[in-house]
Every structure is written in C-alpha cells, then in structure tokens.
Design a protein around this motif. Structure first.
Motif, PDB file in Angstrom:
ATOM      1  N   GLU A 140      37.033  45.340  36.582  1.00  9.96           N
ATOM      2  CA  GLU A 140      36.920  45.302  38.044  1.00  9.96           C
ATOM      3  C   GLU A 140      36.327  46.605  38.581  1.00  9.96           C
ATOM      4  O   GLU A 140      35.471  46.583  39.470  1.00  9.96           O
ATOM      5  N   GLU A 143      32.636  46.590  37.884  1.00  9.41           N
ATOM      6  CA  GLU A 143      31.913  45.697  38.798  1.00  9.41           C
ATOM      7  C   GLU A 143      31.816  46.286  40.197  1.00  9.41           C
ATOM      8  O   GLU A 143      30.801  46.115  40.873  1.00  9.41           O
ATOM      9  N   ARG A 144      32.864  46.988  40.652  1.00 13.27           N
ATOM     10  CA  ARG A 144      32.792  47.642  41.963  1.00 13.27           C
ATOM     11  C   ARG A 144      31.712  48.717  41.970  1.00 13.27           C
ATOM     12  O   ARG A 144      30.934  48.822  42.916  1.00 13.27           O
ATOM     13  N   GLU A 146      29.073  48.811  40.062  1.00 16.94           N
ATOM     14  CA  GLU A 146      27.779  48.111  40.037  1.00 16.94           C
ATOM     15  C   GLU A 146      27.391  47.627  41.422  1.00 16.94           C
ATOM     16  O   GLU A 146      26.266  47.751  41.834  1.00 16.94           O
ATOM     17  N   LYS A 147      28.368  47.049  42.142  1.00 22.27           N
ATOM     18  CA  LYS A 147      28.095  46.522  43.482  1.00 22.27           C
ATOM     19  C   LYS A 147      27.686  47.655  44.421  1.00 22.27           C
ATOM     20  O   LYS A 147      26.735  47.512  45.178  1.00 22.27           O
ATOM     21  N   ILE A 148      28.378  48.772  44.341  1.00 26.77           N
ATOM     22  CA  ILE A 148      28.046  49.922  45.204  1.00 26.77           C
ATOM     23  C   ILE A 148      26.640  50.419  44.895  1.00 26.77           C
ATOM     24  O   ILE A 148      25.847  50.681  45.799  1.00 26.77           O
ATOM     25  N   ARG A 150      24.180  48.726  43.633  1.00 31.60           N
ATOM     26  CA  ARG A 150      23.211  47.720  44.076  1.00 31.60           C
ATOM     27  C   ARG A 150      22.996  47.786  45.584  1.00 31.60           C
ATOM     28  O   ARG A 150      21.910  47.549  46.076  1.00 31.60           O
ATOM     29  N   ASP A 151      24.083  48.081  46.317  1.00 28.73           N
ATOM     30  CA  ASP A 151      23.996  48.126  47.780  1.00 28.73           C
ATOM     31  C   ASP A 151      23.254  49.352  48.283  1.00 28.73           C
ATOM     32  O   ASP A 151      22.807  49.382  49.429  1.00 28.73           O
TER      33      ASP A 151
END
Length: 152
Positions: A140, A143-144, A146-148, A150-151
């Motif tokens: 988790e 993935e957080r 990665e999301k940050i 990507r944003d």
C-alpha cells in the motif's frame, strides 16, 4: 510453449512427496517451514503449467487459420476477441517471470518475507497471491508513492 524443464518436474515431485493431498498452510505452524515451502512450490509450478497450457491452446487456435468472417461486423468482433486473447497471454507471460522469481526465492530461502521490510508477508496473502513480494502495508505504501509521483 516450452515443456516443463526436467529439474522443475523433479522439484514438483519432491514437493508433492512432502505435502499431504489435503494440506493447507496454517498459522499454527512455524512460518515457512519445509512443508509450507513445498506447498507453495507445488502451487507455483502448477500455476505456471496451466499458463503454458492455455498459451499452447491459443497458439494452436492461431495456427488453425486466420479469421475469415464474411460479414465485416463479425470479422471486427472476431478480431477484437483475438486482441483481448493476445493481451491476456501477454499479461500471463509477464506473470510467468514473477512465478519463476518466486520459485527462485523459495530456493534461496527468501520466499514469504517482504523485500522492503523483511517481515513475514503472511500465509493468507501468499495463498491469495503466491507471487507477492511485499506485505500488504508495504504494498500500500509503495502504491501511494507511485500515485503521488504520477500526479506530479
């Protein structure tokens, strides 16, 4: 598709001899004991065999002949179906490399432990996803991050 390597067959047969037919790993046992490792080896090898078998069936279907639907709509539908099938096989090809990596981790004594924290991944997670390399918490967090990124 490639047949199972002789050493893989030997590993499977050895693992099969260590695991009773109705065995399921339990939290009551020592974590990643010989029987649990043999159970996961068998699970991974069987999964890999089923992927190779499905890929072989896809190749045979492709070799049987091209799609020649008379109706353009039927042909488009068939080509879409084949595209989906080929994407599925590509995803499974990538999965085979993860299965091979998990089998190597078993041989090296690293299977079942998080690659980030070194903590036990847990039996329930490994039964659900035998190729898991991280605990749920580490996954988790990964993935957080990665999301940050990507944003940004």
């Amino acid at each position: 598709m490639p047949a199972a390597a002789p050493e893989e067959i030997d590993i499977f047969e050895k693992a099969k001899s260590l695991v009773p037919p109705d065995y399921v790993p339990s939290d009551d046992e020592e974590y990643m004991n010989e029987q649990q490792l043999a159970y996961f080896q068998m699970l991974l090898i069987e999964w890999k065999r089923s992927i190779h078998s499905a890929a072989g069936q896809t190749l045979q279907s492709l070799a049987d002949g091209p799609i020649r639907e008379a109706d353009l709509n039927d042909r488009a539908s068939s080509e879409t179906d084949w595209g989906i099938e080929l994407r599925t096989r590509d995803r499974q090809r990538k999965l085979v490399s993860k299965i091979d990596a998990a089998l190597r981790r078993i041989e090296q004594g690293e299977y079942g432990y998080c690659e980030k924290t070194g903590d036990p991944i847990g039996l329930r997670r490994l039964i659900a996803r035998p190729v898991a390399t991280m605990t749920v918490e580490a996954q988790e967090a990964h993935e957080r991050r990665e999301k940050i990124s990507r944003d940004d």
